[in-house]
Design a protein around this motif. Sequence first.
Motif, PDB file in Angstrom:
ATOM      1  N   GLY A 142      51.490  60.807  36.544  1.00 43.67           N
ATOM      2  CA  GLY A 142      51.460  59.915  35.561  1.00 43.67           C
ATOM      3  C   GLY A 142      50.872  58.190  35.714  1.00 43.67           C
ATOM      4  O   GLY A 142      49.196  58.520  36.835  1.00 43.67           O
ATOM      5  N   TYR A 143      51.024  57.649  35.351  1.00 40.15           N
ATOM      6  CA  TYR A 143      50.235  56.332  35.373  1.00 40.15           C
ATOM      7  C   TYR A 143      51.410  54.814  36.662  1.00 40.15           C
ATOM      8  O   TYR A 143      52.443  55.597  37.142  1.00 40.15           O
ATOM      9  N   SER A 144      50.259  54.285  37.490  1.00 37.88           N
ATOM     10  CA  SER A 144      50.588  53.473  38.292  1.00 37.88           C
ATOM     11  C   SER A 144      49.641  52.650  37.931  1.00 37.88           C
ATOM     12  O   SER A 144      48.625  52.539  37.550  1.00 37.88           O
ATOM     13  N   ASP A 145      49.907  50.872  38.760  1.00 36.94           N
ATOM     14  CA  ASP A 145      49.140  49.524  38.372  1.00 36.94           C
ATOM     15  C   ASP A 145      49.087  48.777  39.601  1.00 36.94           C
ATOM     16  O   ASP A 145      50.405  48.897  39.801  1.00 36.94           O
ATOM     17  N   GLN A 146      48.053  47.948  39.813  1.00 37.22           N
ATOM     18  CA  GLN A 146      48.457  46.699  40.434  1.00 37.22           C
ATOM     19  C   GLN A 146      47.961  46.211  40.359  1.00 37.22           C
ATOM     20  O   GLN A 146      46.248  45.715  39.820  1.00 37.22           O
ATOM     21  N   LYS A 147      48.283  44.831  40.120  1.00 37.33           N
ATOM     22  CA  LYS A 147      48.187  43.128  39.564  1.00 37.33           C
ATOM     23  C   LYS A 147      47.217  42.511  40.796  1.00 37.33           C
ATOM     24  O   LYS A 147      47.836  42.692  42.188  1.00 37.33           O
ATOM     25  N   ILE A 148      45.631  43.096  40.151  1.00 34.69           N
ATOM     26  CA  ILE A 148      45.144  42.277  41.843  1.00 34.69           C
ATOM     27  C   ILE A 148      44.858  40.329  41.845  1.00 34.69           C
ATOM     28  O   ILE A 148      45.198  40.232  42.587  1.00 34.69           O
ATOM     29  N   ASP A 149      44.876  40.063  39.970  1.00 35.79           N
ATOM     30  CA  ASP A 149      45.360  38.269  39.732  1.00 35.79           C
ATOM     31  C   ASP A 149      45.766  38.275  38.556  1.00 35.79           C
ATOM     32  O   ASP A 149      46.803  38.848  38.192  1.00 35.79           O
ATOM     33  N   SER A 150      45.995  36.831  38.448  1.00 36.48           N
ATOM     34  CA  SER A 150      46.258  36.293  37.327  1.00 36.48           C
ATOM     35  C   SER A 150      46.542  37.191  36.069  1.00 36.48           C
ATOM     36  O   SER A 150      46.838  37.268  35.153  1.00 36.48           O
ATOM     37  N   ASN A 151      45.342  37.823  36.197  1.00 36.21           N
ATOM     38  CA  ASN A 151      44.586  38.672  34.461  1.00 36.21           C
ATOM     39  C   ASN A 151      43.742  39.211  35.095  1.00 36.21           C
ATOM     40  O   ASN A 151      43.207  40.364  33.802  1.00 36.21           O
ATOM     41  N   ARG A 152      44.168  40.511  36.096  1.00 37.85           N
ATOM     42  CA  ARG A 152      42.930  40.818  36.004  1.00 37.85           C
ATOM     43  C   ARG A 152      44.042  42.820  36.970  1.00 37.85           C
ATOM     44  O   ARG A 152      44.849  42.138  37.851  1.00 37.85           O
ATOM     45  N   PHE A 153      43.807  43.833  36.630  1.00 33.55           N
ATOM     46  CA  PHE A 153      45.043  45.135  37.343  1.00 33.55           C
ATOM     47  C   PHE A 153      44.157  45.887  37.528  1.00 33.55           C
ATOM     48  O   PHE A 153      42.670  46.165  36.492  1.00 33.55           O
TER      49      PHE A 153
END
Length: 196
Positions: free
Chosen positions: A42-53
């Motif tokens: 499935g999907y997973s996501d990680q926020k890196i900074d205010s507008n980057r994932f």
Amino acid sequence: MKILQQAMRMPMRVMAAMVGCLVLAACVTSTPYGPADRTGFGYSDQKIDSNRFRVTFRGNSSTDRETVENFLLFRAAELTVQNGFDHFIVVENDTEARSYFRSLYGPSYAGGFSPFYGRYGFRRRFGAFPYYPYGFGFGPGFGPGFYGANEVRETTQYTAIAFISLHQGTKPSDEPAAFSAREVLENLRPLIVEAE
């Protein structure tokens, strides 16, 4: 020989249960669109900074490469809209293919152990030479029976990974890696099969 004779006297209900398990295993369906479950598909996501994932979609062996990549783009578009942006740019992306190889030779005995030799291993993208183990496999086998000579099975699983940046306004026409989030959602939605 003694073990083979014991396997031949196995109750029919045990054999029927094993056949049922094999049928269920053969009916594995493609990974649906949704957050990664306990198996990691499935999907997973990680926020890196205010507008980057960093966004990832991992499919099982019944999910083809195109589906994995479409689901990744769809998730990137969802993240863009959810965070109040209009378009996203794929800064970096890759699709990994992991292929597992397996071949078995020799008799298998239900409810016991089976001597085997063969080839086990995996190829990640372009590498990894398989290795050759020898020994005994333990556990509830299905038998009696014999595997055909030179029977090799290959299973491939695809994982798509992308680093994206989110932006306001109309996507720049001179940036080929830029995608309008709402257009992606509209165009890919018919291809999305969600988990029940």
